[in-house]
Each structure stands twice: as structure tokens, then as C-alpha cells.
Write an enzyme that holds these catalytic residues in place. Structure first.
Site, PDB file in Angstrom:
ATOM      1  N   HIS A  98     -51.748  16.278 -43.514  1.00  0.00           N
ATOM      2  CA  HIS A  98     -51.238  16.255 -42.130  1.00  0.00           C
ATOM      3  C   HIS A  98     -52.192  15.557 -41.149  1.00  0.00           C
ATOM      4  O   HIS A  98     -51.740  14.745 -40.337  1.00  0.00           O
ATOM      5  CB  HIS A  98     -50.966  17.683 -41.623  1.00  0.00           C
ATOM      6  CG  HIS A  98     -49.873  18.389 -42.356  1.00  0.00           C
ATOM      7  ND1 HIS A  98     -50.003  19.684 -42.823  1.00  0.00           N
ATOM      8  CD2 HIS A  98     -48.631  17.985 -42.714  1.00  0.00           C
ATOM      9  CE1 HIS A  98     -48.891  20.042 -43.420  1.00  0.00           C
ATOM     10  NE2 HIS A  98     -48.048  19.046 -43.380  1.00  0.00           N
ATOM     11  N   GLY A 121     -43.265  34.806 -43.161  1.00  0.00           N
ATOM     12  CA  GLY A 121     -43.440  35.138 -44.576  1.00  0.00           C
ATOM     13  C   GLY A 121     -43.391  36.640 -44.810  1.00  0.00           C
ATOM     14  O   GLY A 121     -42.798  37.108 -45.797  1.00  0.00           O
TER      15      GLY A 121
END
Ligand code: NAI
Length: 415
Positions: A226, A15
């Protein structure tokens, strides 16, 4: 035209590589600094960028006319490992996994200004992309009430891009850009003005940042996604037979897993109801699992009849597999240390579970997943049905920071 504001972007991974190119290229900030406190990373980043005239090159894949790529070049002002660089910053943003936030909060604390910023309200903006669960709880604890009460703290629900660095310190590929990303600000009254500034960190008009009223909505968002899918895949596995190939993460989700996700979503919804009705909080932006997937993927989903079919038939999920480790004989074993459990449980589900405990909302289904993940991670987060035990120090639950009543929680975090 420059706004006269200075920004420091913290981290050194995927990022940050995207932002190191995109943000200077806008020309909107006077200074765009990169700070990495990860040992050796600041020097490595700056030496690599220097070989390219100090520029970081970012390819926005398929975002040009006729689906072509767009190359964006930006030159950060300074790339350093010295946290004092933030002393002149009006915006400080962490773009690292949640477990690294604490280190950055501690490192910047001596240098964050509590007045005189050129940012809205004279307050320095400190934030995280993504914030993850409990970013504000940890920020208040580490920075202390005085700094916390005199800055604007912001958190994005996710990273705005799917991004991979391609050459360290030199280049990155933006593979996809989200259309809309929610963000929350404390104090909430600064929300709109802070969002306007943070929008310039996107380097483009997309994603469009959307202000939601409370960081608590980000904290209670989908951290259970998740871990629950991981539980669903392996709950009947014998724990030793290797797999011939990695199972598909979403396309092979079964009905029982879909049902479990919905039950946990209902538990969070119950928390939301209590917070809204008894404590008058506005948790707009906190969605149920089915609302979230439909809102995010819409027509990419072929079968909308129930949650597991939505996951099975979502174009955006095709081909994604469970994280695995390859064995010497070319087979595969689950990688339970991957961030889907190691980050999403202590920095996600345990935070939600801790808040449920303050609210006295029962969470039997959430507990099944936390207990399962704790065993796989070799950690202990629940003791006798309470958030407690030797490993809660590595979580961001309110209990970790000594907050044991819902009134204290709401007051300290300024919800
Ligand atoms: P990354 O995995 O590239 O971050 C690695 C960086 O984190 C390292 O280079 C270092 O700077 C820092 N770091 C790691 N351990 C550290 C430590 N102990 N102390 C200090 N710094 C440390 O992360 P990435 O891909 O940039 O993602 C940032 C966040 O965004 C993560 O939480 C990730 O899950 C999330 N995200 C990333 C997406 C992507 O496409 N890259 C998409 C959606 C979310």
C-alpha cells in the site's frame, strides 16, 4: 462436540463481530468471550447484543446453495472490558489493527497462564489475526521472556474474511472468505497442533489454515504494497490541486510503480537469502510480489505480462480507490493518515527496514518509500540512514525493543 477449550476474542470492530457469531455457533469451544479494552466498547457491545437475546447474527453473503446468503447466529458467553477474563482462557486472539496489539498485550499480561492449559502442550495460545509485521517482537517485549517461552504465539498473515459490521453489537456481513491463509507459530514445533485449534476460529472449513515455519515470513511479507502504490499515485502531484474523483488504487497503477514494487521485493528477497543461507532459517511462505499476486488471484488476472498490468487487470481489484477526504467544494484530497501509511509503515515497512539493518542488507528503494511516507505522516523513522529518531517508539522494529544484533534477534524470537 465441545473440546473443553475456552477462547477470548479481543477487540470490538468488524472482525470481532463476525467471530462473535461464527465461533460460538460451532459449539467447539466451551466458552467464547469477547474482551474490548477500548473505552466504553465492552458495555456498548454487550448492551446491543442483549437486545437480541445475547446473540450476534452473521450473514455469510453468497455462501449458501445457489449463491444465496447463510445466516449464522451465535451467543458469546461473556462480553466484557475486564482483561481478567483471559485467566481461564486456553486461546486468546487479537482481532484489531496492529497499533492496538500493544494495549491488549499489556492488559492480558497479569492473567495469562504459563501452565495448565488444555490447549496442545499445556500452553495457552496467544495470537493475532492478522499478526502484521513484528507481532512476535512486540509480544516478547511486553509479555517478557518467561511468558513468551511458555505460550504458543501465533499469527495469521491476514484476516480470513472481508467483513463489515452492519449494526453495532448485533450483526455483521461476511462479504468474502479467503480460501487459504498462512499462519505461523512460535515455537515452530507446535505449528501443526496449534493450527488445528485455530482452524476452529474460522467457524467453517474455509479458509484452510496453512502452517508456515516462521513468524519472520509474516513480518517480512507485503507491508510495502500500500505505501508504494500511494507513493506511485502522488509522487508527481503538486501537493495542493484537489482531484475531481478518487483515483483507482490498482487499475491506475503505472509502470514506474510496478517497477518500484519489484525492486523492493528484490530487497526483501536478498534479506531472505541471507537469513536462509547464513542463519539456516526456513522462510517458506515469504513470496515475491509477483508470486504473491499470481498465487492469490490467479485467473482473475487478465494480463500477466508484468506487475503493473497484473494490478490493472485483476478482477478482484476493480473499483477500489485511494482513500480520500472530500472537500467542501465536492473535490477530493488524499487521506495520508489512512492505515495504508499510518499502519503499514510503522507496523510494517519500518520493521522490515530494521531487520535489514541488522542483516546489513542495503534497501535504497524501501528507504525512498519510508522517507516519503514519513513526510506525509509528519513522522521521522530514519535518521542518517538508520532506524532511529523520536518516532520509532511507535514502530515494531527490533531497534525499538533494544535489539541491535541479528544473533540476539534470532535467539530471543526463537526463530
Ligand atoms: P476495525 O477497524 O473494525 O477495528 C476497530 C476496533 O479496533 C475498534 O472497535 C476497537 O475495538 C479496536 N481499537 C481501535 N483503536 C483502539 C485502541 N486505541 N485501543 C484499543 N482498541 C482499539 O478492524 P477490523 O476491520 O476488524 O480489522 C482488524 C484488522 O484486520 C485490521 O488490521 C485490518 O486492517 C485487517 N483487515 C480487515 C479486513 C476487513 O474486511 N475488515 C480485511 C483484511 C484485513
Amino acid at each position: 462436540m465441545s473440546s473443553g477449550l475456552n477462547v477470548t476474542i479481543c477487540g470490538g470492530g468488524n472482525g470481532v463481530h463476525a467471530m462473535a457469531g461464527l465461533v460460538p455457533a460451532t459449539g467447539w469451544f466451551s466458552e467464547v468471550n469477547i474482551l474490548s479494552i477500548f473505552p466504553g466498547e465492552g458495555d456498548k457491545f454487550s448492551a446491543a447484543a442483549a437486545m437480541q437475546g445475547g446473540e450476534v447474527h452473521v450473514t455469510r453473503c453468497k455462501e449458501g446453495p445457489n449463491g444465496g446468503d447463510v445466516l449464522v447466529k451465535g451467543r458469546p458467553t461473556k462480553i466484557t472490558d475486564d482483561p481478567s477474563v483471559v485467566a481461564s482462557s486456553d486461546v486468546i486472539v487479537f482481532v484489531v489493527p496492529a497499533f492496538a496489539h500493544g494495549g491488549y498485550l499489556g492488559a492480558i499480561k497479569p492473567f495469562v497462564r504459563t501452565s495448565g492449559s488444555k490447549a496442545p502442550g499445556g500452553r495457552v495460545l496467544v495470537g493475532a489475526m492478522p499478526g502484521g509485521s513484528g507481532f512476535d517482537i512486540q509480544a516478547r517485549s511486553i509479555l517478557g521472556g518467561e511468558i513468551f517461552d511458555n505460550i504458543s504465539l501465533f499469527a495469521l498473515e491476514t484476516l480470513p474474511w472481508a467483513v463489515r459490521l452492519t449494526e453495532y453489537g448485533k450483526s455483521a456481513d461476511v462479504l468474502g472468505t479467503k480460501l487459504v491463509v498462512d499462519m505461523a507459530v512460535t515455537p515452530a514445533a507446535m505449528g501443526k497442533e496449534v493450527t488445528t485449534v485455530v482452524q476452529h476460529l474460522m467457524g467453517n472449513e474455509l479458509p484452510k489454515l496453512h502452517t508456515i515455519p516462521s513468524q519472520l515470513a509474516i513480518t517480512l511479507s507485503l507491508a510495502y504494497w500500500h505505501p508504494t502504490i500511494t507513493w506511485g499515485c502522488y509522487r508527481l502531484w503538486d501537493g495542493k490541486t484537489p482531484f475531481n474523483k478518487p483515483p483507482l488504487f490498482y487499475e491506475e497503477v503505472d509502470q514506474a510503480t510496478g517497477v518500484m514494487l519489484c525492486k523492493i521485493s528484490d530487497e526483501v528477497d536478498e534479506m531472505k537469502k541471507v537469513l536462509e543461507t547464513q542463519y539456516q532459517l526456513d522462510l517458506t511462505g515469504l513470496h515475491s510480489v509477483t508470486d504473491w499476486i499470481l498465487r492469490t488471484y490467479g485467473d482473475d488476472i487478465a494480463d500477466k505480462s508484468c506487475l503493473h498490468r497484473m494490478m490493472n487487470t485483476n478482477k478482484g481489484y476493480q473499483g477500489l480507490t485511494h482513500p480520500m477526504l472530500e472537500t467542501s467544494s465536492g473535490k477530493f484530497m488524499p487521506n495520508f493518515k489512512y492505515r495504508y501509511l499510518s499502519e503499514d509503515v510503522p507496523m510494517g515497512m519500518v520493521v522490515t527496514r530494521g531487520i535489514a539493518e541488522l542483516l546489513e542488507v542495503p534497501t535504497p528503494n524501501m528507504d525512498i518509500i519510508i522517507e516519503y511516507a514519513s513526510e506525509k505522516l509528519g513522522k521521522s523513522y530514519l535518521v542518517n540512514g538508520k532506524v532511529a529518531g523520536p518516532d520509532i517508539g511507535s514502530t515494531r522494529s527490533p531497534q525499538t525493543f533494544g535489539i541491535t544484533s541479528i544473533d540476539d534477534f534470532i535467539k530471543k524470537l526463537r526463530y
